[in-house]
Motif scaffolding. Structure first.
Motif, mmCIF file in Angstrom:
data_model
loop_
_atom_site.group_PDB
_atom_site.id
_atom_site.type_symbol
_atom_site.label_atom_id
_atom_site.label_comp_id
_atom_site.label_asym_id
_atom_site.label_seq_id
_atom_site.Cartn_x
_atom_site.Cartn_y
_atom_site.Cartn_z
ATOM 1 N N GLU A 277 5.375 0.352 -77.966
ATOM 2 C CA GLU A 277 5.072 1.154 -79.142
ATOM 3 C C GLU A 277 5.887 2.434 -79.053
ATOM 4 O OE1 GLU A 277 1.387 3.580 -81.290
ATOM 5 O OE2 GLU A 277 1.269 3.084 -79.149
ATOM 6 N N LEU A 278 6.531 2.806 -80.162
ATOM 7 C CA LEU A 278 7.152 4.113 -80.323
ATOM 8 C C LEU A 278 6.380 4.784 -81.450
ATOM 9 C CD1 LEU A 278 10.940 3.163 -80.327
ATOM 10 C CD2 LEU A 278 9.514 3.791 -78.384
ATOM 11 N N PHE A 279 6.019 6.060 -81.273
ATOM 12 C CA PHE A 279 5.238 6.700 -82.324
ATOM 13 C C PHE A 279 5.586 8.170 -82.479
ATOM 14 C CE2 PHE A 279 2.708 7.717 -78.612
ATOM 15 C CZ PHE A 279 2.242 9.000 -78.868
ATOM 16 N N ALA A 280 5.318 8.668 -83.682
ATOM 17 C CA ALA A 280 5.391 10.090 -84.006
ATOM 18 C C ALA A 280 4.028 10.479 -84.572
ATOM 19 C CB ALA A 280 6.491 10.371 -85.025
ATOM 20 N N ASP A 281 3.585 11.674 -84.241
ATOM 21 C CA ASP A 281 2.285 12.141 -84.729
ATOM 22 C C ASP A 281 2.335 12.440 -86.219
ATOM 23 O OD1 ASP A 281 0.884 12.123 -82.265
ATOM 24 O OD2 ASP A 281 1.809 14.034 -81.713
ATOM 25 N N THR A 282 1.218 12.157 -86.903
ATOM 26 C CA THR A 282 1.023 12.629 -88.269
ATOM 27 C C THR A 282 0.358 14.003 -88.172
ATOM 28 O OG1 THR A 282 -1.244 11.818 -88.606
ATOM 29 C CG2 THR A 282 0.559 10.230 -89.008
ATOM 30 N N LEU B 205 5.895 2.115 -84.382
ATOM 31 C CA LEU B 205 6.662 0.865 -84.385
ATOM 32 C C LEU B 205 6.191 0.053 -83.190
ATOM 33 C CD1 LEU B 205 10.380 1.971 -84.875
ATOM 34 C CD2 LEU B 205 8.940 0.727 -86.503
ATOM 35 N N TYR B 206 5.815 -1.189 -83.424
ATOM 36 C CA TYR B 206 5.479 -2.111 -82.346
ATOM 37 C C TYR B 206 6.517 -3.216 -82.312
ATOM 38 C CZ TYR B 206 0.830 -0.082 -81.792
ATOM 39 O OH TYR B 206 -0.212 0.770 -81.533
ATOM 40 N N PHE B 207 6.887 -3.637 -81.114
ATOM 41 C CA PHE B 207 7.870 -4.700 -80.929
ATOM 42 C C PHE B 207 7.792 -5.173 -79.493
ATOM 43 C CE2 PHE B 207 9.673 -0.583 -80.186
ATOM 44 C CZ PHE B 207 10.421 -0.714 -79.031
ATOM 45 N N ARG B 208 8.507 -6.236 -79.187
ATOM 46 C CA ARG B 208 8.540 -6.770 -77.824
ATOM 47 C C ARG B 208 9.970 -6.726 -77.293
ATOM 48 N NH1 ARG B 208 3.724 -8.888 -76.260
ATOM 49 N NH2 ARG B 208 2.283 -9.325 -77.958
ATOM 50 N N ASP B 209 10.074 -6.463 -75.995
ATOM 51 C CA ASP B 209 11.383 -6.506 -75.361
ATOM 52 C C ASP B 209 11.753 -7.973 -75.099
ATOM 53 O OD1 ASP B 209 10.220 -7.339 -72.914
ATOM 54 O OD2 ASP B 209 10.315 -5.353 -72.025
ATOM 55 N N ASP C 187 16.684 -10.806 -82.674
ATOM 56 C CA ASP C 187 15.386 -11.295 -82.194
ATOM 57 C C ASP C 187 14.384 -10.204 -81.855
ATOM 58 O OD1 ASP C 187 16.248 -13.944 -82.465
ATOM 59 O OD2 ASP C 187 17.079 -13.961 -80.437
ATOM 60 N N VAL C 188 14.423 -9.079 -82.548
ATOM 61 C CA VAL C 188 13.406 -8.061 -82.354
ATOM 62 C C VAL C 188 12.604 -7.964 -83.652
ATOM 63 C CG1 VAL C 188 12.907 -5.625 -81.902
ATOM 64 C CG2 VAL C 188 14.761 -6.754 -80.680
ATOM 65 N N ALA C 189 11.349 -8.388 -83.585
ATOM 66 C CA ALA C 189 10.457 -8.301 -84.737
ATOM 67 C C ALA C 189 9.742 -6.963 -84.678
ATOM 68 C CB ALA C 189 9.454 -9.446 -84.712
ATOM 69 N N LEU C 190 9.907 -6.162 -85.707
ATOM 70 C CA LEU C 190 9.310 -4.832 -85.757
ATOM 71 C C LEU C 190 8.083 -4.828 -86.653
ATOM 72 C CD1 LEU C 190 12.539 -2.701 -86.211
ATOM 73 C CD2 LEU C 190 11.172 -2.919 -84.141
ATOM 74 N N GLU C 191 7.046 -4.142 -86.211
ATOM 75 C CA GLU C 191 5.859 -3.932 -87.025
ATOM 76 C C GLU C 191 5.694 -2.423 -87.176
ATOM 77 O OE1 GLU C 191 1.085 -4.967 -87.076
ATOM 78 O OE2 GLU C 191 2.138 -4.942 -85.149
ATOM 79 N N ALA C 192 5.826 -1.923 -88.403
ATOM 80 C CA ALA C 192 5.665 -0.499 -88.684
ATOM 81 C C ALA C 192 4.267 -0.282 -89.250
ATOM 82 C CB ALA C 192 6.726 -0.024 -89.672
ATOM 83 N N VAL C 193 3.492 0.536 -88.552
ATOM 84 C CA VAL C 193 2.103 0.782 -88.953
ATOM 85 C C VAL C 193 1.780 2.253 -88.783
ATOM 86 C CG1 VAL C 193 1.373 -1.553 -88.251
ATOM 87 C CG2 VAL C 193 1.072 0.365 -86.666
ATOM 88 N N SER C 194 0.649 2.631 -89.369
ATOM 89 C CA SER C 194 0.079 3.946 -89.086
ATOM 90 C C SER C 194 -1.318 3.728 -88.533
ATOM 91 C CB SER C 194 0.002 4.806 -90.347
ATOM 92 O OG SER C 194 -0.624 6.043 -90.037
#
Length: 184
Positions: free
Chosen positions: A127-132, A116-120, A102-109
């Motif tokens: 949001e978890l992110f790495a710099d470009t 990565l966006y998702f809900r607990d 039940d974790v819907a992930l949205e991967a975006v830039s």
């Protein structure tokens, strides 16, 4: 409302978030198994708060509070954001979260980040992110495929943002940004 120039403020670093939770055990399991936090401290008793961290230098970065919420029905918090060091780290979280039920992930830039966006389990947006290696004026958002290898993802991202306003290497933006603060 008056605005105080940034020069009047001391340096400020994000410390932690406290979330009111309905099921502290479920939330603790999610943040430890899904995101690799450790329990750094825990209160005593039925309303025990749980303190979590991913940084040895921080006692806690997140507090789970099982007491009744003092927040309004609809929390004004949009999301809590955590930086990861690189794409490999982002992919590791993607892998762990993809295994969660039940974790819907949205991967975006956002051009400046891969995110990565998702809900607990209680609906808090994360949001978890790495710099470009680039800067681009915001807002900017487009879907990405984390199954691409690093070279492919770099090429795809650059193709998406090269013609956007403000496109330049991140290091160039940092030099310009630092200069703006030096002029204050």
């Amino acid at each position: 409302m008056s605005s105080t120039p940034p020069a009047d403020f001391p340096d400020l670093a994000l410390s932690h978030f406290e979330l009111y939770v309905r099921d502290v055990a479920q939330m603790e399991a999610f943040y430890t198994a899904g995101l690799g936090f450790i329990v750094s401290d825990r209160g005593v008793g039925p309303d025990a708060m749980v303190f979590l961290s991913r940084n040895a230098g921080e006692h806690h970065q997140l507090v789970l509070n099982p007491r009744p919420s003092r927040r309004p029905q609809d929390s004004p918090l949009d999301h809590i954001s955590f930086r990861v060091a690189n794409l490999a780290g982002l992919r590791r979280f993607h892998q762990a979260l993809s295994a969660a039920v039940d974790v819907a992930l949205e991967a975006v830039s956002h051009g400046t980040t891969w995110s990565l966006y998702f809900r607990d389990p209680e609906g808090n947006r994360l949001e978890l992110f790495a710099d470009t290696p680039w800067h681009v004026d915001q807002p900017c958002k487009f879907a990405i495929d984390l199954a691409l290898d690093d070279a492919q993802l770099l090429a795809f991202t650059e193709q998406q943002i090269r013609a956007r306003p403000g496109f330049r290497p991140l290091e160039q933006w940092r030099v310009e940004h630092d200069a703006a603060f030096d002029r204050r």
